[in-house]
Design a protein around this motif. Structure first.
Motif, short mmCIF file in Angstrom:
data_model
loop_
_atom_site.label_atom_id
_atom_site.label_comp_id
_atom_site.label_asym_id
_atom_site.label_seq_id
_atom_site.Cartn_x
_atom_site.Cartn_y
_atom_site.Cartn_z
N ASP A 219 0.82 -1.21 0.00
CA ASP A 219 0.00 0.00 0.00
C ASP A 219 0.85 1.27 0.00
N LEU A 220 0.34 2.30 -0.65
CA LEU A 220 0.98 3.61 -0.58
C LEU A 220 0.46 4.39 0.64
N GLU A 221 -0.63 3.89 1.22
CA GLU A 221 -1.20 4.55 2.39
C GLU A 221 -0.49 4.06 3.66
N LYS A 222 -0.37 4.97 4.64
CA LYS A 222 0.15 4.59 5.94
C LYS A 222 -0.75 3.53 6.56
N GLY A 223 -0.14 2.69 7.39
CA GLY A 223 -0.96 1.80 8.21
C GLY A 223 -1.51 2.57 9.40
N VAL A 224 -2.30 1.89 10.21
CA VAL A 224 -2.80 2.53 11.43
C VAL A 224 -1.82 2.24 12.57
N THR A 225 -1.84 3.08 13.59
CA THR A 225 -0.97 2.83 14.74
C THR A 225 -1.54 1.71 15.58
N LYS A 226 -0.72 1.23 16.49
CA LYS A 226 -1.16 0.15 17.37
C LYS A 226 -2.38 0.58 18.18
N VAL A 227 -2.38 1.84 18.61
CA VAL A 227 -3.50 2.35 19.41
C VAL A 227 -4.80 2.26 18.62
N THR A 228 -4.73 2.68 17.36
CA THR A 228 -5.91 2.60 16.50
C THR A 228 -6.28 1.15 16.23
N ALA A 229 -5.25 0.33 16.01
CA ALA A 229 -5.52 -1.08 15.74
C ALA A 229 -6.26 -1.72 16.90
N LEU A 230 -5.88 -1.36 18.13
CA LEU A 230 -6.59 -1.91 19.30
C LEU A 230 -8.03 -1.44 19.31
N ASP A 231 -8.24 -0.18 18.90
CA ASP A 231 -9.61 0.33 18.82
C ASP A 231 -10.44 -0.44 17.79
N LEU A 232 -9.76 -0.91 16.75
CA LEU A 232 -10.46 -1.56 15.64
C LEU A 232 -10.58 -3.08 15.81
N CYS A 233 -10.04 -3.60 16.91
CA CYS A 233 -10.08 -5.04 17.11
C CYS A 233 -11.53 -5.54 17.17
N GLY A 234 -11.77 -6.64 16.49
CA GLY A 234 -13.12 -7.20 16.46
C GLY A 234 -13.95 -6.58 15.36
N GLU A 235 -13.49 -5.47 14.83
CA GLU A 235 -14.17 -4.87 13.66
C GLU A 235 -13.26 -5.09 12.45
N GLN A 236 -12.50 -4.02 12.09
CA GLN A 236 -11.62 -4.22 10.93
C GLN A 236 -10.48 -5.20 11.23
N ILE A 237 -9.89 -5.04 12.42
CA ILE A 237 -8.74 -5.89 12.77
C ILE A 237 -9.24 -7.20 13.40
N ARG A 238 -8.80 -8.34 12.80
CA ARG A 238 -9.28 -9.64 13.23
C ARG A 238 -8.18 -10.59 13.69
N ALA A 239 -6.94 -10.24 13.33
CA ALA A 239 -5.83 -11.11 13.74
C ALA A 239 -4.61 -10.27 14.07
N MET A 240 -3.86 -10.71 15.08
CA MET A 240 -2.66 -9.99 15.45
C MET A 240 -1.52 -10.95 15.72
N LEU A 241 -0.34 -10.49 15.34
CA LEU A 241 0.90 -11.16 15.72
C LEU A 241 1.65 -10.18 16.62
N ILE A 242 1.79 -10.54 17.90
CA ILE A 242 2.46 -9.65 18.86
C ILE A 242 3.76 -10.30 19.30
N ASP A 243 4.85 -9.57 19.14
CA ASP A 243 6.15 -10.09 19.54
C ASP A 243 6.62 -9.37 20.81
N GLY A 244 6.71 -10.12 21.89
CA GLY A 244 7.39 -9.61 23.08
C GLY A 244 6.83 -8.35 23.68
N GLU A 245 5.54 -8.19 23.70
CA GLU A 245 4.98 -7.02 24.38
C GLU A 245 3.84 -7.47 25.29
N ASN A 246 3.92 -7.04 26.53
CA ASN A 246 2.85 -7.35 27.49
C ASN A 246 1.83 -6.23 27.44
N THR A 247 1.13 -6.18 26.31
CA THR A 247 0.20 -5.07 26.02
C THR A 247 -0.77 -4.78 27.17
N LEU A 248 -1.26 -5.82 27.78
CA LEU A 248 -2.30 -5.64 28.80
C LEU A 248 -1.82 -4.78 29.97
#
Lengths: 533, 375
Positions: A219-248
């Motif tokens: 894509d020529l468009e920027k991706g969304v930030t992680k913060v936005t991606a978390l907001d979009l979880c269950g809607e646009q975002i359906r799968a995540m690969l998280i490496d070494g972060e204790n997000t919770l």
């Protein structure tokens, strides 16, 4: 950092704002202490009476989230007193007239009403910074973790530009990066707006380059930030690969975070421990830890250094890169047939103009600081020496804004969060190291002794701290480190998940959360009361 | 050295106009150049001459306490301490005459006589073998001065990091000076004088009640093992040679160089790397002592997949990787390529972050990748 770490011993005036350096970057702080011992003046601006304050010549106890007001007033004084570097401004910057006109409206008396810092102290800070031959700024998350994080940074840039304190030894604008390889993660292109080497994804030339390199159609468009991606979880975002972060635990607003990750169709976590985050995953993949894997990390002064394996990983654990490559291969992706970290790093070097002149062998002794544009180039310990990367330094017209939430009758106390010397982030590492508990065995809320009394608390007793998002129970520690009306806790202990409370707002540009400001209410609590969420 | 000589030396130095003389001294018969500010010790060290020292740490101001670095300087009656004497044009220095070496041996015999033991385990600290090595080099293990001892070990301080075994202290003050000059913490001080000299903290208390931050710098500079690394000493009886691997500290972004100490496959301790470009030998409590997480029993050692009962269970790599890949494939097919997101680690090396972004960009053609720097 614009300047190398060694430069920290060289300024005449040191301005530390929003950095608890003696606890969070202790080895860097030793260099500042040497500068102070040599006679350098140290100005510290921080809501709390942190360790650096004891070393300082001038302490500016600002109210949380009022940095812009302080910095505008300092710029006002520097301009008013004619301490600007006219030559630097005319040769190296743009938009100075507009900025110098802008700051006329913000005298220290105005800033005092917002920051709580006496106007005369703001004057002194500005005079010291403005009159110094070499003045350097150091900051950390106390500047960036605000809804106005970008404004804060640009305000600091304005100060450095107007006084010519950039591009010379012992000066500069120096953010201290908090994690061992957070600089490297950005360098390597793990950003929604940049390819490796901070090459913009919206530039068609870069897109073409990486399409060719990866045999892909990106894509020529920027991706969304992680913060936005978390907001979009269950809607646009359906799968995540998280490496070494204790997000919770590390991210603001835990409830929102947990809900987001739970709503995914597919979550894969790569980690060294079964963290709170990993426990939500569909697949958990065991990674080799520090000390078990070969690779390259980049430090806060942009120094590219080798990390090495001294012991084997436990059981079946494998290096992160191997795991990612294996998933990619199973999905049929091309270009993941790597046999070693060396091969991957050398590909990164070939893709990044900042690393173009280095490779695995050349960085063996950690001698290079990027940019290293070509082979034979000695590296760049100091940025912006003769010119700025993008031409001229741009003055920015900044206005003060209140934090996302401000104190009121329901939530009358400012909570600010951070880190402590003996614990690191969510304690997955320090919490498992013998002896650390001797220094720090539990979290405690730092409360001014007068407030302890006024709020009916007991030093060493318990309180209940509530924000608009939730409640935690936490032990009370009476200390002069906290000013009246402001309390502090770290987010390190999972039994006191302070990030249940935070998450009032985000910087509109970087999406960095305002973790440094959170209005709360504090009530006495019985020890037996169970922690409620 | 007596006072008049020091004065004379100073006058001699000052009387030489540096702008006309070449900046050179004669060192053991060879003419060598020096730069302004260098001591005789610095110049000799640069030329590979191994002058013995005990109170010297190149990161600290020269102290001139142990007198082992004495050299003969033409024109002065007594030897001078090379670590505190600045090189000056025309100096004629001899670093290891028979007389000087004899002095050094006697000094070492006296120092050694004050200690409970000389052969200490190298796990005690980075510099812990310095006294032992010099005693060997000068064959000074003679028992000639079997007499009074100085320094008494602190048996009260139960901190988990720093053993305070002052029976082995030789009053070189390196710990005091590294804490003050290098760390700026001033937690360590000196009580009494002469044979009664005792390294301690303010109010002679335990380290935790002092300004000590447990950075371990005092341990690593101690030349006798009097201050010792309690965590490394846990591995004293572990079989195997101590091996060192140079790497970078896993904690903050300063990027301090360290040497991992290992015995066979066990990580047993950390030494600061004195030549580390970012830290030049400095470390903090986390980098020095917080390494047990690496080989902690809680480490994940096998892939896990969520079973039909909702619980995570152990799996082979093949099963787990297939599950991981299948999940992404299914989501892409159902919701499109913009439904998949990658979060790279700020803790893992560049190769991990690079492959994470390549996974997303090359695999899905999106820029749906970030790292944890916004938290």
């Amino acid at each position: 950092m614009s300047n190398p770490l060694i430069d920290m011993e060289k300024p005449d005036v040191i301005f530390c704002i929003g950095t608890n350096m003696t606890e969070c970057h202790p080895v860097a702080a030793t260099r500042l202490k040497k500068a102070v011992a040599r006679g350098a003046k140290l100005i510290v601006a921080d809501p709390r009476r942190i360790g650096l304050v004891g070393l300082s010549n001038l302490y500016l106890p600002i109210r949380v989230g009022s940095d812009v007001a302080l910095l505008l007033a300092m710029a006002h004084v520097i301009a008013r007193e004619g301490l600007i570097d006219l030559e630097f401004i005319s040769n190296r910057t743009t938009d100075s007239e507009d900025f110098l006109e802008h700051v006329r409206a913000f005298p220290p008396e105005w800033a005092e009403t917002i920051t709580g810092v006496p106007a005369r102290d703001i004057e002194v800070a500005a005079l010291w910074y403005g009159m110094a031959d070499k003045a350097a700024i150091y900051y950390t998350l106390g500047i960036t973790e605000h809804i106005c994080g970008v404004d804060n940074v640009q305000s600091l840039c304005n100060l450095a530009l107007m006084t010519g304190n950039i591009g010379r030894e012992g000066t500069g604008i120096n953010p201290m990066r908090g994690q061992n390889n957070i600089q490297g993660a950005g360098d390597s292109g793990a950003l929604p707006n940049n390819y490796p080497g901070f090459q913009s994804v919206t530039d068609p030339a870069n897109q073409a380059k990486f399409n060719r390199l990866y045999g892909a159609d990106i894509d020529l468009e920027k991706g969304v930030t992680k913060v936005t991606a978390l907001d979009l979880c269950g809607e646009q975002i359906r799968a995540m690969l998280i490496d070494g972060e204790n997000t919770l635990l590390s991210d603001p607003n835990r409830a929102h975070c947990e809900h987001a990750l739970r709503s995914l169709d597919h979550l894969v976590v790569i980690d060294i421990f079964l963290t709170d985050t990993a426990q939500l995953a569909d697949v958990v993949l065991p990674a080799a830890a520090w000390g078990e894997t070969e690779g390259v990390c980049t430090n806060t002064e942009r120094r590219v250094q080798r990390v090495r394996a001294g012991v084997p990983p436990p059981g079946k654990a494998m290096p992160d890169w191997w795991i990612v490559a294996q998933i990619a291969k199973r999905l049929g992706f091309q270009g993941f047939a790597f046999g070693s970290a060396e091969e991957i790093f050398n590909e990164l070097c070939s893709a990044s103009p900042l690393y173009a002149g280095i490779d695995w062998d050349r960085i063996d002794e950690g001698a290079y600081q990027w940019p290293v544009p070509h082979e034979g180039h000695p590296g760049t310990p100091m940025l912006h020496e003769d010119k700025f990367e993008n031409g001229r330094g741009i003055f920015t017209r900044i206005y003060y804004r209140d934090p996302a939430e401000t104190i009121d009758n329901d939530f009358p106390v400012w909570l600010t969060t951070g880190r402590r010397l003996a614990s690191y982030h969510t304690r997955t590492q320090t919490g498992r190291s013998q002896g650390i508990d001797y220094l720090l065995s539990e979290e405690a809320l730092e409360v001014n002794p007068n407030d302890v009394q006024a709020w009916g608390l007991m030093d060493g007793g318990w309180c209940q701290m509530t924000s608009a998002r939730g409640t935690v129970k936490i032990r009370v520690k009476a200390t002069q480190r906290s000013p009246r009306g402001t309390v502090f806790a770290s987010f390190s202990f999972s039994d006191v998940p302070v990030n249940i409370l935070t998450g009032s707002g985000y910087d509109p540009v970087t999406h960095t959360a305002e973790l440094k400001v959170c209005p709360v209410r504090i009530d006495p609590a019985e020890e037996q009361m169970p922690a409620s969420h | 050295m007596s006072k008049p000589n020091r004065e004379k030396l100073k006058n001699d130095i000052n009387s030489v106009p540096t702008d006309v003389q070449p900046a050179a001294i004669t060192l053991d018969g060879a003419v060598v150049t020096f730069s302004e500010g260098e001591t005789i010790y610095d110049v000799a060290h640069r030329h590979g001459i191994d002058i013995p020292t005990l109170c010297y740490d190149p990161r600290l101001d020269a102290f001139g306490g142990c007198r082992l670095c004495i050299v003969e300087l033409e024109g002065t009656r007594n030897p001078v301490a090379s670590c505190t004497t600045k090189a000056a044009p025309g100096m004629d220095v001899r670093t290891a005459t028979g007389e000087i070496e004899k002095h050094r041996k006697v000094l070492l015999e006296m120092v050694a006589s004050e200690n409970r033991e000389l052969d200490v385990n190298p796990l005690r600290g980075y510099a812990s073998q310095e006294l032992t090595a010099l005693v060997e080099r000068y064959e000074a293990r003679t028992g000639r001065f079997n007499g009074k001892r100085s320094g008494a070990s602190n048996t009260v301080d139960e901190n988990p990091f720093i053993l305070r075994d002052y029976d082995l202290c030789i009053s070189c003050y390196r710990c005091v000076r590294v804490c003050a000059e290098q760390e700026g913490d001033y937690a360590i001080s000196v009580m009494n004088r002469g044979f009664d000299t005792q390294i301690t903290t303010e109010f002679n208390g335990i380290l935790k009640d002092s300004a000590c931050t447990f950075c371990g710098q005092c341990v690593q500079t101690c030349p006798t093992g009097a201050l010792a690394d309690k965590k490394a000493l846990r591995a004293v009886n572990l079989p195997g040679e101590i091996e060192k691997t140079r790497t970078i500290c896993p904690y903050c972004g300063v990027g301090c160089s360290v040497d991992m100490l290992t015995k066979k496959d066990r990580l047993i301790g950390i030494h600061p790397a004195m030549d580390g470009p970012a830290n030049q030998g400095a470390l903090c409590v986390k980098g020095q002592f917080a390494f047990d997480f690496v080989q902690h029993p809680d480490r994940l050692s096998t892939p896990l997949v969520r079973g039909g009962d909702g619980q995570l269970r152990g799996a082979s790599w093949d099963e787990a990787l297939d599950r991981a890949a299948d999940g992404f494939r299914a989501v892409r097919e159902k919701y499109g390529r913009h439904s998949i997101y990658g979060v790279a680690s700020g803790r893992a090396p560049n190769e991990a972050a690079y492959l994470m972004q390549k996974f997303i960009r090359a695999g899905f053609g999106t820029n749906y990748i970030d790292n944890c720097s916004r938290a």
